[in-house]
Enzyme design. Structure first.
Site, PDB file in Angstrom:
ATOM      1  N   ARG A   1       0.881  -1.170   0.000  1.00 17.18           N
ATOM      2  CA  ARG A   1       0.000   0.000   0.000  1.00 17.18           C
ATOM      3  C   ARG A   1       0.911   1.210   0.000  1.00 17.18           C
ATOM      4  O   ARG A   1       1.787   1.330   0.849  1.00 17.18           O
ATOM      5  CB  ARG A   1      -0.884  -0.035   1.249  1.00 17.18           C
TER       6      ARG A   1
ATOM      7  N   GLU B   1     -11.412   5.155  -5.179  1.00 21.03           N
ATOM      8  CA  GLU B   1     -11.639   3.722  -5.313  1.00 21.03           C
ATOM      9  C   GLU B   1     -12.152   3.346  -6.702  1.00 21.03           C
ATOM     10  O   GLU B   1     -12.844   4.129  -7.350  1.00 21.03           O
ATOM     11  CB  GLU B   1     -12.651   3.260  -4.268  1.00 21.03           C
TER      12      GLU B   1
ATOM     13  N   ARG C   1      -0.887  -5.199   4.704  1.00 20.73           N
ATOM     14  CA  ARG C   1      -0.063  -4.830   3.553  1.00 20.73           C
ATOM     15  C   ARG C   1       1.138  -4.008   4.008  1.00 20.73           C
ATOM     16  O   ARG C   1       1.043  -3.242   4.974  1.00 20.73           O
ATOM     17  CB  ARG C   1      -0.876  -4.014   2.547  1.00 20.73           C
TER      18      ARG C   1
END
Length: 180
Positions: free
Chosen positions: A58, A66, A125
């Site tokens: 990330r 998004e 992540r």
């Protein structure tokens, strides 16, 4: 000769304790060369280490609109909470993803970890800056209006906030979605 050697060793030891200073002045302790094998969206990539191990990364300090779920216009200052605002953000999410693919997919990049930030995010992540031939990709996303500042703790936060402010003032990228 011994004094010079001792001085060099002291400098090297201090440099190791303090971390490395990058070209942009941020302090980091670890840099890892990887290959981007998949772009999930504008701010998330999958990378492969030289040994073949894969990891999801990330991008630290940024948030692109998004593409896989609905956007919340409230997260993007000035963007109206209307169908038009959400549609505009969705379009910029697609553009951010396309930009990430064009710049990073299949490329060898350097993950740079920030001493002030967590090493992993809420979904497990890795959180890292991505350096590539074009510079620091995370910063480019904000400067070019593909992303907003993700308000968390990291060394370059003030720089990213200033870059977002300039992008907003100039109606760059996703900031064209904002009400005048």
């Amino acid at each position: 000769m011994r004094r010079a050697l001792a001085a060099c060793l002291l400098v090297l030891a201090l440099a190791g304790c303090l971390g490395a200073i990058t070209d942009d002045g941020s302090r980091t302790t670890e840099r890892i060369e990887v290959t981007v094998v998949e772009v999930t969206d504008g701010d998330t990539v999958e990378v492969a280490y030289p040994n073949g191990t894969r990891e999801t990364v990330r991008l630290l300090g940024v948030d692109t609109p998004e593409v896989h779920v609905e956007n919340d216009p409230a997260e993007y200052e000035g963007v109206p909470d209307t169908e038009a605002g959400r549609a505009c953000l969705r379009e910029w999410g697609n553009r951010s993803s396309a930009f990430a693919r064009s710049e990073l997919a299949g490329e060898e990049v350097t993950l740079v970890f920030d001493d002030e930030a967590d090493r992993r995010g809420g979904y497990g992540r890795l959180l890292a800056y991505v350096d590539y031939d074009g510079g620091r990709f995370n910063r480019a996303l904000v400067e070019q209006g593909y992303a907003r500042l993700y308000d968390t703790t990291f060394a370059d936060r003030d720089d990213y906030a200033a870059a977002e402010e300039r992008a907003r003032e100039n109606d760059t990228g996703l900031w064209t979605c904002a009400d005048p």
